[in-house]
Design an enzyme around this catalytic site. Structure first.
Site, PDB file in Angstrom:
ATOM      1  N   TYR A  13      69.780  -5.294 -51.823  1.00  0.00           N
ATOM      2  CA  TYR A  13      69.892  -6.585 -51.128  1.00  0.00           C
ATOM      3  C   TYR A  13      68.891  -7.585 -51.682  1.00  0.00           C
ATOM      4  CZ  TYR A  13      69.355 -10.275 -47.723  1.00  0.00           C
ATOM      5  OH  TYR A  13      69.262 -11.513 -47.142  1.00  0.00           O
ATOM      6  N   TYR A  72      38.918 -24.579  -5.458  1.00  0.00           N
ATOM      7  CA  TYR A  72      39.360 -23.557  -6.414  1.00  0.00           C
ATOM      8  C   TYR A  72      38.992 -23.890  -7.860  1.00  0.00           C
ATOM      9  CZ  TYR A  72      42.331 -21.212  -2.927  1.00  0.00           C
ATOM     10  OH  TYR A  72      42.811 -20.528  -1.840  1.00  0.00           O
TER      11      TYR A  72
END
Length: 508
Positions: free
Chosen positions: A54, A279
């Site tokens: 290939y 937070y």
């Protein structure tokens, strides 16, 4: 000039940085040269024997069933590179192109790709001479590797396409002549060896990781400066809490915060007033830490990929076999860089929330928008808008590319990674995170000034002092952008990191 010796197995991120950004030269290790020669000779013999391999004696992709006559095997490789050089968009920066060439040489030195030593040496010579192909950023779907951009690199070796040499854009043919080189004549398999692999996305990812190691420290420092300006309480950084949830990054960030804030008169004064913060301060070890862990995962994947063989077919010449597999598929890098983008976006996301608190006098106990005589002066009102705009961009960019796949090559290549864009947008999100951190640092330093005469912690004091050498206190409205650009310059250069670490030791 120092040189990096390449054998395909020991390249480090530091090597990538040195070659890409510091102009280090490269050499192929002697033992690697022998493997390269052996593999190339095996491919030559297979062509002479008429073996079906290939990409060597067949067409590519959906044309894999088309057998190519022996006398056209070289033309096949040149045609491959010319037809695949079809990118659009802005060219990659020089440092990325150097990283691409470095990684491509490194993987090909393993001796599993069938490339000749002469062709590979040409790319080494390009790196050492500073000949940089013009490589468009758009065109890769991340499988079969980065075919399109790598083809733009490869065609320059045969004297086609454009390059930048000594600061000037010119044809590759002119640069080759000026550099005293000659165009290579491609041998069987060489075009495919040059353009098939995950090299472009990995090069972008490697430079991202290098820069992210600096960004995470800047994020902790700017957060600590915000903590001082907002007279945060220290309880959320207590080691005992983090020992009970031993997430690696979380523990590192909590430790960095303790070291940076150690000895803070501001923290000491206000810690009796309340037991917890919002937070964006209280949970920053958890948020920063999770993103650090994500970036650590990506770093591990990149370090594997820069020393991997990712083309196809792989030539196991000593076994007499050419195996067509899928190492070119960019999925490992695509998923990692999507994760990287999410991680960087969260640093910016939480930093913007701290910026918003700093400019809101109802939350900060600071002058409105951090400026005296507010009303006449707008102060730091609009930099928060800029941060919000950047964070909003990141929310779009952070959507994973890898979840999308558009089949290519007449459905032979029916699942692709889109890793090229995963890496590119990861870079953009990282750059955006640095911008938001720079805005936070600008705001936090202004807030810290209003806490005088109370002294900040050992690390934040050093960071603040260095910052004020370059960015002055904002007394009244002036053109804001130059201050923001200088702040970004300090962040990207690591200037504030160096100052803080000189005071408290190396941050993790």
């Amino acid at each position: 000039m120092d040189a990096v010796l390449l054998n395909g197995q020991s390249l480090t991120l530091k090597d990538v940085e040195n070659v890409a950004r510091r102009g280090y030269k490269v050499e192929i290790a002697p033992e690697a040269k022998e493997l390269i020669k052996e593999c190339a000779e095996s491919v030559r013999k297979w062509v002479e024997e008429g073996r079906i391999v290939y990409g060597v004696t067949t067409g590519f992709g959906d044309l894999a069933s088309v057998v190519i006559p022996r006398d056209k095997s070289r033309q096949l490789q040149e045609n491959l590179l010319m037809s695949h050089s079809c990118g659009f968009g802005e060219a990659y920066p020089e440092e990325v192109v150097r990283a691409i060439m470095l990684l491509r040489v490194n993987t090909l030195t393993r001796g599993y790709s069938g490339i000749s030593l002469a062709t590979l040496q040409q790319m080494v010579d390009y790196l050492n001479a500073g000949i940089h192909p013009v490589v468009p950023q758009q065109g890769s779907v991340g499988a079969s590797g980065d075919l399109c951009p790598l083809s733009h690199v490869a065609i320059s070796l045969i004297g086609k396409g454009d390059v930048v040499y000594k600061g000037k854009k010119m044809t590759a043919a002119d640069a080759i002549a000026a550099g005293g080189l000659k165009p290579v004549e491609l041998q069987p398999k060489e075009g495919l060896a040059l353009n098939n692999g995950t090299t472009v996305m990995t090069a972008v990812a490697a430079l991202c990781i290098i820069d992210a190691m600096k960004m995470v420290k800047n994020a902790d420092i700017s957060a600590a400066m915000s903590a001082e300006a907002l007279h945060a309480v220290p309880y959320a950084f207590d080691r005992r809490t983090h020992d009970l949830r031993p997430q690696h990054g979380q523990g590192i960030v909590a430790e960095n915060m303790r070291r940076l804030l150690e000895g803070s008169e501001i923290v000491e004064k206000y810690k009796k007033d309340r037991v917890q913060d919002a937070y964006s301060l209280r949970c920053l070890p958890q948020v920063h830490g999770a993103s650090r862990d994500a970036i650590g995962y990506v770093k591990d994947k990149v370090e594997i990929e820069i020393n991997s063989v990712t083309d196809n077919p792989i030539i196991f010449h000593r076994d007499g076999e050419a195996i067509s597999g899928g190492n070119f598929h960019g999925q490992p890098m695509a998923m990692a860089m999507d994760f990287f983008g999410i991680a960087c976006a969260e640093f910016a996301n939480i930093a913007e929330r701290r910026i918003a608190r700093l400019v809101d006098h109802k939350l900060s106990d600071l002058p409105p928008f951090l400026v005296s005589d507010s009303g006449v002066n707008s102060g730091f009102m609009i930099p928060q808008y800029t941060a919000a705009a950047i964070v909003s961009e990141d929310k779009v960019l952070a959507h994973p590319s890898v979840v999308d796949s558009i089949p290519t090559s007449a459905n032979q290549e029916d699942h692709v990674s889109m890793g090229g864009y995963s890496a590119r947008k990861g870079r953009q999100i990282l750059d955006n995170a640095n911008k938001v951190i720079a805005i936070e640092m600008l705001n936090a330093a202004q807030g810290m000034d209003f806490r005088a005469p109370l002294k900040p912690g050992k690390g934040t004091r050093a960071a603040f002092a260095e910052y004020r050498k370059h960015v002055p206190f904002y007394e009244k409205d002036q053109v804001m952008q130059p201050l923001m650009l200088k702040s970004l310059e300090l962040v990207e250069a690591g200037t504030i990191i160096s100052a803080a670490e000189a005071a408290v030791g190396e941050l993790k």
